[in-house]
Motif scaffolding. Structure first.
Motif, PDB file in Angstrom:
ATOM      1  N   PRO A 326      53.569 -91.887  36.169  1.00 43.19           N
ATOM      2  CA  PRO A 326      53.418 -90.884  35.106  1.00 43.19           C
ATOM      3  C   PRO A 326      51.970 -90.559  34.780  1.00 43.19           C
ATOM      4  O   PRO A 326      51.646 -89.425  34.430  1.00 43.19           O
ATOM      5  CB  PRO A 326      54.137 -91.501  33.904  1.00 43.19           C
ATOM      6  N   THR A 327      51.074 -91.544  34.925  1.00 47.21           N
ATOM      7  CA  THR A 327      49.655 -91.268  34.668  1.00 47.21           C
ATOM      8  C   THR A 327      49.090 -90.311  35.708  1.00 47.21           C
ATOM      9  O   THR A 327      48.342 -89.377  35.376  1.00 47.21           O
ATOM     10  CB  THR A 327      48.840 -92.578  34.661  1.00 47.21           C
ATOM     11  N   ILE A 328      49.444 -90.516  36.964  1.00 47.51           N
ATOM     12  CA  ILE A 328      48.956 -89.634  38.026  1.00 47.51           C
ATOM     13  C   ILE A 328      49.407 -88.205  37.778  1.00 47.51           C
ATOM     14  O   ILE A 328      48.604 -87.255  37.846  1.00 47.51           O
ATOM     15  CB  ILE A 328      49.426 -90.135  39.401  1.00 47.51           C
ATOM     16  N   TYR A 329      50.672 -88.015  37.487  1.00 48.53           N
ATOM     17  CA  TYR A 329      51.159 -86.663  37.212  1.00 48.53           C
ATOM     18  C   TYR A 329      50.434 -86.054  36.017  1.00 48.53           C
ATOM     19  O   TYR A 329      50.094 -84.865  36.016  1.00 48.53           O
ATOM     20  CB  TYR A 329      52.664 -86.675  36.970  1.00 48.53           C
ATOM     21  N   SER A 330      50.204 -86.862  35.013  1.00 47.85           N
ATOM     22  CA  SER A 330      49.565 -86.357  33.803  1.00 47.85           C
ATOM     23  C   SER A 330      48.120 -85.949  34.040  1.00 47.85           C
ATOM     24  O   SER A 330      47.690 -84.876  33.609  1.00 47.85           O
ATOM     25  CB  SER A 330      49.640 -87.422  32.697  1.00 47.85           C
ATOM     26  N   ILE A 331      47.332 -86.770  34.739  1.00 51.18           N
ATOM     27  CA  ILE A 331      45.922 -86.428  34.946  1.00 51.18           C
ATOM     28  C   ILE A 331      45.753 -85.240  35.887  1.00 51.18           C
ATOM     29  O   ILE A 331      44.731 -84.555  35.856  1.00 51.18           O
ATOM     30  CB  ILE A 331      45.093 -87.635  35.457  1.00 51.18           C
ATOM     31  N   LEU A 332      46.782 -84.970  36.697  1.00 48.61           N
ATOM     32  CA  LEU A 332      46.725 -83.812  37.588  1.00 48.61           C
ATOM     33  C   LEU A 332      47.338 -82.570  36.950  1.00 48.61           C
ATOM     34  O   LEU A 332      47.386 -81.500  37.558  1.00 48.61           O
ATOM     35  CB  LEU A 332      47.453 -84.117  38.898  1.00 48.61           C
ATOM     36  N   GLY A 333      47.807 -82.710  35.714  1.00 48.69           N
ATOM     37  CA  GLY A 333      48.368 -81.561  35.014  1.00 48.69           C
ATOM     38  C   GLY A 333      49.744 -81.157  35.505  1.00 48.69           C
ATOM     39  O   GLY A 333      50.138 -80.002  35.382  1.00 48.69           O
ATOM     40  N   LEU A 334      50.491 -82.110  36.045  1.00 49.26           N
ATOM     41  CA  LEU A 334      51.812 -81.824  36.606  1.00 49.26           C
ATOM     42  C   LEU A 334      52.909 -82.444  35.750  1.00 49.26           C
ATOM     43  O   LEU A 334      52.696 -83.463  35.088  1.00 49.26           O
ATOM     44  CB  LEU A 334      51.926 -82.380  38.027  1.00 49.26           C
ATOM     45  N   GLU A 335      54.079 -81.820  35.773  1.00 55.76           N
ATOM     46  CA  GLU A 335      55.232 -82.426  35.124  1.00 55.76           C
ATOM     47  C   GLU A 335      55.816 -83.497  36.038  1.00 55.76           C
ATOM     48  O   GLU A 335      55.988 -83.265  37.233  1.00 55.76           O
ATOM     49  CB  GLU A 335      56.295 -81.368  34.824  1.00 55.76           C
ATOM     50  N   LYS A 336      56.122 -84.641  35.455  1.00 51.37           N
ATOM     51  CA  LYS A 336      56.726 -85.708  36.252  1.00 51.37           C
ATOM     52  C   LYS A 336      58.134 -85.293  36.656  1.00 51.37           C
ATOM     53  O   LYS A 336      58.911 -84.829  35.816  1.00 51.37           O
ATOM     54  CB  LYS A 336      56.777 -87.011  35.453  1.00 51.37           C
ATOM     55  N   PRO A 337      58.465 -85.401  37.939  1.00 52.05           N
ATOM     56  CA  PRO A 337      59.805 -85.003  38.375  1.00 52.05           C
ATOM     57  C   PRO A 337      60.893 -85.790  37.641  1.00 52.05           C
ATOM     58  O   PRO A 337      60.724 -86.968  37.319  1.00 52.05           O
ATOM     59  CB  PRO A 337      59.802 -85.358  39.871  1.00 52.05           C
ATOM     60  N   VAL A 338      61.984 -85.111  37.371  1.00 52.37           N
ATOM     61  CA  VAL A 338      63.117 -85.752  36.710  1.00 52.37           C
ATOM     62  C   VAL A 338      63.987 -86.415  37.775  1.00 52.37           C
ATOM     63  O   VAL A 338      64.481 -85.753  38.687  1.00 52.37           O
ATOM     64  CB  VAL A 338      63.946 -84.730  35.912  1.00 52.37           C
ATOM     65  N   LYS A 339      64.154 -87.713  37.664  1.00 56.49           N
ATOM     66  CA  LYS A 339      64.981 -88.430  38.632  1.00 56.49           C
ATOM     67  C   LYS A 339      66.451 -88.291  38.271  1.00 56.49           C
ATOM     68  O   LYS A 339      66.809 -88.134  37.096  1.00 56.49           O
ATOM     69  CB  LYS A 339      64.583 -89.910  38.684  1.00 56.49           C
ATOM     70  N   PRO A 340      67.334 -88.348  39.271  1.00 54.03           N
ATOM     71  CA  PRO A 340      68.771 -88.257  38.971  1.00 54.03           C
ATOM     72  C   PRO A 340      69.234 -89.439  38.124  1.00 54.03           C
ATOM     73  O   PRO A 340      68.804 -90.578  38.330  1.00 54.03           O
ATOM     74  CB  PRO A 340      69.421 -88.272  40.356  1.00 54.03           C
ATOM     75  N   VAL A 341      70.089 -89.138  37.158  1.00 58.55           N
ATOM     76  CA  VAL A 341      70.603 -90.149  36.236  1.00 58.55           C
ATOM     77  C   VAL A 341      72.124 -90.057  36.195  1.00 58.55           C
ATOM     78  O   VAL A 341      72.687 -88.955  36.161  1.00 58.55           O
ATOM     79  CB  VAL A 341      70.033 -89.945  34.820  1.00 58.55           C
ATOM     80  N   VAL A 342      72.785 -91.209  36.241  1.00 56.03           N
ATOM     81  CA  VAL A 342      74.240 -91.247  36.059  1.00 56.03           C
ATOM     82  C   VAL A 342      74.554 -92.180  34.897  1.00 56.03           C
ATOM     83  O   VAL A 342      73.824 -93.144  34.642  1.00 56.03           O
ATOM     84  CB  VAL A 342      74.968 -91.731  37.329  1.00 56.03           C
TER      85      VAL A 342
END
Length: 415
Positions: A326-342
């Motif tokens: 999540p830190t990598i996505y945040s510092i690059l200005g990207l939304e963290k992908p949503v993983k599949p949830v059941v």
């Protein structure tokens, strides 16, 4: 046995991500490069990408059939078909001007073929019968039936792909569909990976007494590459010798945007990575209130971000999943992908220590009544790799709960 004591209070997972993001955001600067649509997969777009044309470029048929004037089909039925003269055939490579349809006429069309001038609808093959140069229409169609309108997909000048988008196959396909061959993207984030510990031996070599194979660095390097936007480089495993480790770390820092170390996150005399941070850098945080992965830490050395993960593979995975990613996505200005949830029913009680966020590996299966049953993996420990291999997801026990009771409905995040 050396007693482990953390320097200062443990911080929460959310606080750790926020602290790392604030500390690292201005330290990572990626160059803008150009890649063709054949080579830009999992790069991040450096600008908005606009459509150069309308798509479709003209009204076109959405089915195989016959282009007609819709009013010619009014009242058509199997017992009273409308009979039209077929003027010709058009494929997707035809142009609208190739034929002009007038009352009493039709043109045979392939899917994707342009609508000929004068026509305003398409009758599907299934609702027709060809008899020589004529076609019997068995079903009336309204104006616009089975027609994809010009610009229905996108209009010229429309933003097709926004800046800071992780480019996937469908992004590159729509870019290509508007005639663009190359795009401006950010270079991939370079991540150096260093293993520490005198007890570690690389796979392929024979173990001596007191040695273990270096599996954690393998996990880390491959994990960061599954993000798509990063390229990992492994520098080797190094003994608990300060100068040897410092040289390796400084080399990795020079060559990468970010470095991840594994092992040496405790406070024993052998954990020299701590001493290197103390002497040459500054801590962003030390230790996180999560299980496993409590030793996960972050620092800045030589103006470069450094994540320090546990040497135990499952604890390192938790650090990657909960903090690093999540830190990598945040510092690059990207939304963290949503993983599949059941959602599923917990098969047994799972306890938690209030104040800690716990990541429990689980397996899902279909039980009676087609309900999803969630089975926690019973072997615990930060080094139990089978808890990842033999499961297909995990549940999160947040800091404010004492656990989940058997029969609870829980969300399972799938790997």
């Amino acid at each position: 046995m050396v007693m482990v004591k953390f320097l200062g209070s443990l911080i929460s997972v959310d606080e750790a991500v926020n602290k790392a993001t604030r500390a690292f955001k201005d330290l990572v600067e990626l160059r803008i490069i150009e890649k063709t649509v054949w080579d830009a997969l999992y790069y991040v777009s450096a600008e908005d990408i606009l459509a150069l044309i309308d798509q479709p470029r003209y009204d076109r048929s959405a089915v195989d059939g016959y282009a007609v004037i819709s009013s010619d089909t009014t009242g058509a039925s199997p017992t009273n078909p409308a009979i039209l003269r077929v003027k010709g055939y058009m494929s997707p490579s035809s142009t609208p001007e190739e034929y002009v349809v007038r009352n009493g006429e039709a043109v045979e069309l392939a899917t994707g073929a342009p609508l000929p001038l004068g026509a305003d609808a398409v009758v599907m093959y299934e609702d027709t019968n060809r008899v020589g140069d004529e076609v019997e229409i068995y079903k009336p169609v309204p104006s616009g039936a089975n027609v994809s309108r010009k610009g229905e997909d996108y209009r010229k000048g429309e933003v097709l792909v926004k800046k800071n988008t992780l480019l996937k196959p469908w992004h590159l396909s729509i870019i290509a569909s508007t005639g663009i061959n190359s795009v401006k993207v950010y270079e991939k984030l370079r991540i150096g990976v260093i293993g520490t510990g005198s007890e570690l031996v690389e796979p392929g070599y024979k173990l001596s007494s007191g040695q273990i194979y270096n599996s954690t660095s393998v996990l880390v390097k491959n994990y960061v590459e599954t993000l798509g936007l990063a390229k990992g480089k492994y520098y080797g495993v190094f003994p608990d010798e300060k100068e040897v480790l410092r040289e390796a770390l400084f080399k990795a820092l020079r060559e990468n945007h970010l470095v991840i170390t594994t092992g040496g996150t405790g406070v024993s005399d052998e954990d020299v990575i701590r001493d290197i941070v103390d002497e040459y850098g500054e801590w962003v945080f030390r230790g996180v209130a999560m299980r496993p992965g409590r030793p996960t830490s972050a620092a800045i050395i030589n103006d470069k971000p450094v994540f320090l993960l546990s040497g135990y593979p499952v604890a390192a995975w938790t650090g990657l999943e909960a903090i690093v990613s999540p830190t990598i996505y945040s510092i690059l200005g990207l939304e963290k992908p949503v993983k599949p949830v059941v959602q599923g029913i917990l098969a047994r009680r799972v306890p938690n220590t209030v104040g800690y966020r716990s990541y429990i590996r689980v397996t899902t299966r279909i039980g009676p009544g087609n309900k999803v049953i969630v089975e926690p993996y019973m072997l615990k420990g930060s080094g139990i790799l089978s808890s990842l291999v033999k499961t297909n997801g995990y549940i999160i026990l947040y800091e404010n709960i004492e656990g989940y009771e058997k029969g609870s409905i829980v969300d399972v995040i799938l790997y």
